[in-house]
Design an enzyme around this catalytic site. Structure first.
Site, short mmCIF file in Angstrom:
data_model
loop_
_atom_site.label_atom_id
_atom_site.label_comp_id
_atom_site.label_asym_id
_atom_site.label_seq_id
_atom_site.Cartn_x
_atom_site.Cartn_y
_atom_site.Cartn_z
N GLU A 61 14.13 -45.13 -18.30
CA GLU A 61 13.16 -45.18 -17.21
C GLU A 61 13.59 -46.11 -16.09
OE1 GLU A 61 9.41 -46.78 -18.58
OE2 GLU A 61 10.38 -48.03 -20.08
N ARG A 75 -3.36 -1.21 -6.62
CA ARG A 75 -2.50 -2.40 -6.66
C ARG A 75 -2.88 -3.19 -7.89
NH1 ARG A 75 -5.44 -4.88 -1.42
NH2 ARG A 75 -7.52 -4.76 -2.31
N HIS A 118 -4.71 -44.04 -12.96
CA HIS A 118 -5.05 -44.44 -14.32
C HIS A 118 -6.20 -43.59 -14.86
CE1 HIS A 118 -7.18 -46.88 -17.36
NE2 HIS A 118 -5.94 -47.12 -17.77
N THR A 138 9.38 -40.84 -17.26
CA THR A 138 9.57 -40.36 -15.89
C THR A 138 8.58 -40.97 -14.91
OG1 THR A 138 8.37 -38.40 -16.62
CG2 THR A 138 10.76 -38.22 -16.39
N ARG A 160 -3.17 3.20 8.57
CA ARG A 160 -3.46 2.04 7.73
C ARG A 160 -2.32 1.05 7.73
NH1 ARG A 160 -4.70 4.62 1.95
NH2 ARG A 160 -5.95 2.72 1.72
N TYR A 172 12.42 -32.17 -26.92
CA TYR A 172 10.95 -32.07 -26.93
C TYR A 172 10.36 -32.63 -25.65
CZ TYR A 172 10.68 -37.10 -27.97
OH TYR A 172 10.78 -38.47 -27.89
N MET A 191 -5.50 -7.21 8.76
CA MET A 191 -5.10 -6.22 9.76
C MET A 191 -6.03 -5.03 9.65
SD MET A 191 -1.05 -6.80 9.50
CE MET A 191 -1.11 -6.41 7.80
N GLY A 219 -8.13 -7.83 4.68
CA GLY A 219 -8.94 -7.94 5.89
C GLY A 219 -8.22 -8.52 7.09
N LYS A 246 0.84 -1.20 0.00
CA LYS A 246 0.00 0.00 0.00
C LYS A 246 0.87 1.25 0.00
CE LYS A 246 -3.76 -0.57 2.47
NZ LYS A 246 -4.31 -0.84 3.80
N SER A 249 13.91 -41.32 -24.74
CA SER A 249 12.71 -40.64 -24.25
C SER A 249 12.60 -41.00 -22.78
CB SER A 249 11.48 -41.11 -25.03
OG SER A 249 10.34 -40.50 -24.48
N CYS A 280 8.36 -38.56 -22.21
CA CYS A 280 7.00 -38.97 -22.54
C CYS A 280 6.22 -39.35 -21.29
CB CYS A 280 7.01 -40.13 -23.53
SG CYS A 280 7.83 -41.60 -22.89
N ARG A 334 1.33 -45.89 -27.27
CA ARG A 334 1.37 -47.12 -26.47
C ARG A 334 0.65 -48.21 -27.23
NH1 ARG A 334 -0.14 -43.05 -22.58
NH2 ARG A 334 1.26 -42.98 -20.77
P1 ADP Z 1 -7.63 -2.34 3.53
O1 ADP Z 1 -6.19 -2.72 3.59
O2 ADP Z 1 -8.51 -3.24 4.31
O3 ADP Z 1 -8.11 -2.07 2.15
P2 ADP Z 1 -7.40 0.50 3.87
O4 ADP Z 1 -6.22 0.98 4.60
O5 ADP Z 1 -7.37 0.59 2.41
O6 ADP Z 1 -7.73 -0.97 4.35
O7 ADP Z 1 -8.62 1.32 4.44
C1 ADP Z 1 -9.94 0.92 4.50
C2 ADP Z 1 -10.86 1.96 3.91
O8 ADP Z 1 -10.61 3.25 4.43
C3 ADP Z 1 -10.69 2.09 2.43
O9 ADP Z 1 -11.97 2.12 1.83
C4 ADP Z 1 -9.97 3.38 2.23
O10 ADP Z 1 -10.33 3.97 1.02
C5 ADP Z 1 -10.43 4.20 3.42
N1 ADP Z 1 -9.39 5.15 3.79
C6 ADP Z 1 -8.16 4.85 4.21
N2 ADP Z 1 -7.43 5.98 4.41
C7 ADP Z 1 -8.23 7.02 4.09
C8 ADP Z 1 -8.04 8.44 4.06
N3 ADP Z 1 -6.88 8.99 4.38
N4 ADP Z 1 -9.07 9.19 3.69
C9 ADP Z 1 -10.25 8.63 3.35
N5 ADP Z 1 -10.49 7.30 3.35
C10 ADP Z 1 -9.49 6.50 3.73
MG MG Z 2 -7.90 -0.79 0.90
MG MG Z 3 7.31 -47.13 -18.35
#
Ligand code: ADP
Ligand code: MG
Ligand code: MG
Length: 926
Positions: free
Chosen positions: A774, A347, A469, A796, A97, A880, A108, A106, A27, A793, A860, A591
């Site tokens: 083989e 990303r 098989h 394996t 963040r 090949y 952290m 989700g 991020k 050939s 093969c 075969r």
């Molecule tokens: P995750 O890793 O779970 O995507 P984020 O750090 O992206 O978590 O944050 C969760 C939500 O909070 C996202 O929808 C993001 O757009 C929003 N958010 C994070 N930082 C800011 C900010 N500085 N201003 C407005 N919205 C924010």
């Molecule tokens: Mg996010």
């Molecule tokens: Mg054989």
């Protein structure tokens, strides 16, 4: 100079960039990159992932030097935006963040609106004139902070968040149902109630001081790296604990400031189909996770034009900027604050296999990436999605929702098949002839099931792994297969199978998904893929098949860059034809024994095996000769001069023998000998260890007339083909050679037969004689064997079995646990064990080439269709690989990727590092 731990970004500049994911997390690196290229990113700073380790080393406290660095960056942020923490006029609010090197969705937590307390809230009301917005933000902050930093978030998923409970109670008191009906005063009251809940739970006050809030939040983000969820996730995805998470502190922008504000998420292209359309969702007057939380229904991004035309145009522009800059499909988060657009995250977007292929191909067309780069972005196995028959997705989902999912097995042969259950091959064939679609359902399959398997839409087995098989033959035939579905209790005698206390009878409909391993009760409609409709069925014109065109482009590029040739394992003309349509450049393994199970052939074959005298054996062989010749001629015609490697008879004889009295009596009658005699012969041929018994070249050495008949069938077919003015190139392959003398013995017979046939027929043709490698002894003495063999050939399957001393047919019980315990990283029967079997191969390659520099080298075994094994074959310099017809496209792509990804780096050749030429970005490592 002291080590740098904090990196600032914003206002058109950044101290970091996208290549610094190790230090800044994904991020942080991308926020820096976006800021650096001038996109509107709210300014902030990233505390590096290295601090995470320091935090734990320092007894879960931030080291003093890092504290000072953070303070300095906070000052810089305050100066940049003209706001300050706790300022009575213009208070600074930030988000805190998390962000590790690899995305951990989700896992952290993020805290928004940090910096609010009663005083700064009041100041913001004055500044914005929007009391509802301020208290909406405030109550969100107290809730998130309470959950994440002060530990009020329930541990169990099913428990309710105490703050949500308070909101529900409040709404109940007010007689309202939706959050947006809460007034500013209501929200203010919620803040007070939240704080009271925190006091009750923790015995402490909610921290008012923004600095204190900030340090609490930073500590909590680092602390979350070691929570149970994060630990479990890391384990699942092999993310090292040492990586740590970064912490991003960033100026808040507000999507909840009113009707002219909003927030959304989007993909720069459709992540499911790959289509080049902007794909996403947004909500006006909303913040953070509202879009994905499901409390309000978000709108499709296509409607944003109506809500905010200016932001929409700007976002569309950023979409293109990002794709151009990252040269990939991106996943973005944005917020609009009173008509002004901000980018909050980007990303590389996750996508389906289907989308991955389409996007890679389209981006070449758009000149965003090179053909080579496109090939590295498609995993070879992803091509399967373009080849397999497809279930009607809606129907399948409805079936599962309706409780019709019976069980899950191994996804051994990808695709979708629907048909009626039959429990043996004879029935499968008979039903097939009547035009019924059947699913052949067996405890496991054996070579005599070939015809039934071929007649079936799909194959379902209760036992056996990915290289059983059933799985092997299914892939060669392109049949859908779910294997090793242990929950099925199959009763052959009763013609039923029971699963989860439901019993299905013969003739009942089931549907199997060989891509997922799911077994579904009843019918789910399917259709063949576009690629097959064009190439195999020829029912669809290429010009009308966009999916096929995408496929064809990937294949054409792959052929440009690969150095390995691709052959196929096929023993029927139609299989060979399919393989050629898929791009096979020869047959690597035909075969011959599969032919013996064909119509009218098993009888003479059994006579041959059971014969007491040479005469009887010759009589039986004479019946087989024309049948084999016809099979070979069919294949030669289809292959039209491409090399065809034919292996002389290989399996232990017991596989051909009649084991039931009824069949034994039939054979006795045919041969004109008493039944007892047949039974005695069958008993006497019993072996304790058939795979190490009387098989392979040993058969031809003890019974040279078998080799002679097979060679004759091959060469007479070759002569006949040649006479039809069709070029032909047979390669006769002797199996299971461990000693050069075994090969020399057989070679003599083959060459003498070739000479005889050429003379008799009055035509000349080229041919080769070679061997399978083989048996470990064969690999070790490859230099001696190469004196006779014109090609090797690698078989394996047997080579793995014998090198590891693991019986493939008995391995399921321990090999799966072995792989789970990482004794072997992968099933060595699926992926070449490079350090063991691979070393023997390498040795055989070197020794073979030493004796015969031009020796042709191939593989093969089943590994020939496995991408990692194909790469290994490329690395050791084989000519090949050969694989089942339906894996030919996968092998073509795998071979191209092996060539591209293992090409010698041009920089390595140059003496000194040179700066990248201006205007050209360095190639990004993926
Ligand atoms: P995750 O890793 O779970 O995507 P984020 O750090 O992206 O978590 O944050 C969760 C939500 O909070 C996202 O929808 C993001 O757009 C929003 N958010 C994070 N930082 C800011 C900010 N500085 N201003 C407005 N919205 C924010
Ligand atoms: Mg996010
Ligand atoms: Mg054989």
């Amino acid at each position: 100079m002291a080590k740098k731990y904090v990196y600032f970004f914003g206002a058109g500049a950044a101290e970091g960039n996208m290549r610094m994911k190790d230090v800044l997390g994904g991020k942080g690196a991308n926020l820096a990159e976006m800021a650096g290229i001038g996109l509107p990113v709210p300014p902030g700073f990233t505390i590096s992932t290295e601090v995470c380790a320091l935090y734990y080393k320092n007894r879960e406290r931030i080291p003093e030097s890092v504290r000072l660095e953070v303070e300095k960056n906070l000052k810089r942020l305050e100066k940049t935006v003209g706001q300050a923490f706790g300022d009575p006029k213009s208070p600074l609010l930030v988000s805190v963040r998390s962000g590790a090197r690899a995305s951990m969705p989700g896992m952290m937590d993020t805290i928004l609106n940090l910096g609010l307390n009663d005083r700064t809230a009041a100041a913001l009301v004055v500044k914005t004139g929007n009391e509802r917005f301020v208290y909406d933000s405030y109550r969100r902050f107290v809730q998130m902070y309470g959950d994440v930093v002060l530990g009020l978030k329930p541990v169990h998923k099913d428990d309710i968040d105490p703050f949500e409970a308070i909101i529900e109670r409040k709404k109940h008191e007010l007689g309202i149902t939706i959050d947006t009906d809460l007034s500013a005063a209501d929200l203010k009251d919620l803040v007070a109630r939240f704080k009271a809940a925190i006091r009750a739970k923790t015995g402490g006050e909610f921290p008012d001081d923004p600095k204190k809030q900030l340090w609490g939040a930073i500590g909590a983000v680092f602390g979350s790296w070691m929570n149970d969820r994060a630990i479990a996730y890391r384990k699942l995805y092999d993310i090292p604990e040492a990586w740590g998470t970064a912490v991003n502190v960033q100026l808040m922008v507000f999507g909840n400031m009113g009707g002219d504000s909003g927030t959304g998420v989007a993909f720069t292209r459709d992540a499911a189909t790959g289509e080049n359309v902007f794909y996403g969702e947004y909500l006006m007057n909303a913040q953070g996770e509202d879009v994905v939380a499901g409390t309000r229904t978000p709108k499709p991004i296509s409607e944003l034009r109506k809500d905010d035309a200016k932001a929409c145009v700007q976002l569309e522009k950023i979409r293109h900027t990002l794709e151009k800059h990252y040269t990939d499909m991106m996943d973005i988060e944005f917020t609009i604050q009173q008509g002004k657009l901000y980018m909050l995250q980007c990303r590389v977007g996750k996508r389906t296999a289907f989308a991955a292929i389409k996007i890679a191909v389209d981006m070449v067309g758009e000149k965003l990436i090179s053909e080579k780069e496109a090939l590295t972005r498609v995993e070879p196995d992803q091509l399967n999605q373009l080849l397999r028959p497809i279930f009607d997705q809606a129907q399948k989902e409805a079936a599962i929702k309706g409780g019709r999912l019976l069980a899950k097995g191994l996804n051994a042969g990808p695709g979708a098949a629907t048909g009626r259950v039959v429990f043996n091959s004879v029935d499968a064939e008979a039903w097939g002839k009547r035009g019924e679609k059947v699913i052949l359902t067996r405890i496991e399959t054996s070579p005599e099931d070939i015809k039934g398997m071929s007649a079936a839409e799909g194959i379902l087995t209760a036992r056996g792994g990915m290289t059983s098989h059933a799985a092997l033959v299914a892939r060669q035939m392109g049949r859908v297969c779910v294997a090793g579905c242990g929950e099925l209790l199959i009763d052959y005698a009763a013609h039923t199978m029971t699963v989860k206390s439901r019993t299905l009878k013969e003739g009942d409909w089931i549907s199997i998904d060989g891509t997922t391993g799911q077994v579904i009760e009843g019918k789910v409609n399917t259709k063949p893929s576009e690629v097959l409709q064009v190439l195999i069925e020829k029912t669809l014109a290429a010009g009308k098949a966009p999916v096929y065109q995408t496929f064809a482009k990937v294949m054409a590029w792959a052929d440009k860059f690969r150095t390995l040739k691709i052959r196929t394992n096929a023993d029927q003309p139609d299989q060979s034809k399919n393989a050629v349509a898929f791009g096979a450049e020869g047959i690597g393994l035909c075969r011959t024994e599969h032919m013996f199970f064909g119509e009218g052939k098993i009888g003479p074959m059994r006579e041959m095996i059971l014969a007491d005298t040479l005469e009887q054996r010759r009589a039986a062989l004479a019946k087989l000769l024309p049948l084999q010749r016809k099979d070979f001629a069919g294949i030669f015609e289809v292959m039209a001069g491409l090399p065809v490697t034919i292996r002389t008879i290989d399996p232990p004889l017991h596989e051909f023998l009649p084991h039931e009295e009824k069949e034994q009596r039939e054979v006795a009658a045919q041969m004109g000998i008493p039944y007892e005699k047949v039974r005695e012969r069958v008993d006497s041929l019993h072996e304790f260890n058939p795979m190490l018994g009387f098989r392979g070249c040993r058969l031809g050495i003890i019974y040279p007339e078998i080799t002679e008949m097979q060679a004759r069938a091959i060469f007479e077919a070759a002569a006949a083909t040649k006479k039809k003015k069709i070029p032909v190139l047979p390669e006769v392959m002797i199996p299971l050679v461990g000693h050069v003398k075994e090969l020399a013995d057989q070679e003599k017979i083959v060459r003498a037969t070739a000479e005889a046939v050429m003379k008799e027929q009055g035509v000349k043709f080229n041919y080769l004689v070679g061997t399978m490698i083989e048996i470990p002894r064969g690999a070790v003495t490859a230099d001696e064997i190469a004196a006779v063999a014109e090609f090797f050939s690698f078989g394996t399957n047997d080579l793995t079995q014998m090198t590891l001393g693991v019986s493939r047919d008995d391995a399921a019980r321990f090999l799966i646990p072995y792989v789970e315990r990482e004794i072997y990283a992968k099933d060595p029967f699926e992926v070449i064990d490079r350090d063991g079997v691979g070393q023997l191969m390498r040795m055989a390659v070197e020794r073979g080439r030493k004796t015969r520099p031009g020796i042709k080298l191939g593989i093969c075994g089943e590994h020939g269709g496995d991408p990692s094994s194909v790469e290994f074959c490329h690395l050791i310099g084989l000519n090949y690989v050969s694989c089942s017809p339906f894996r030919v496209p996968i092998a073509r792509l795998a071979a191209a990727r092996a060539a591209i990804l293992n090409a010698p780096k041009p920089e390595a050749a140059k003496p000194a590092k040179k700066a990248a030429p201006k205007g050209k970005k360095p190639v990004r490592k993926r």
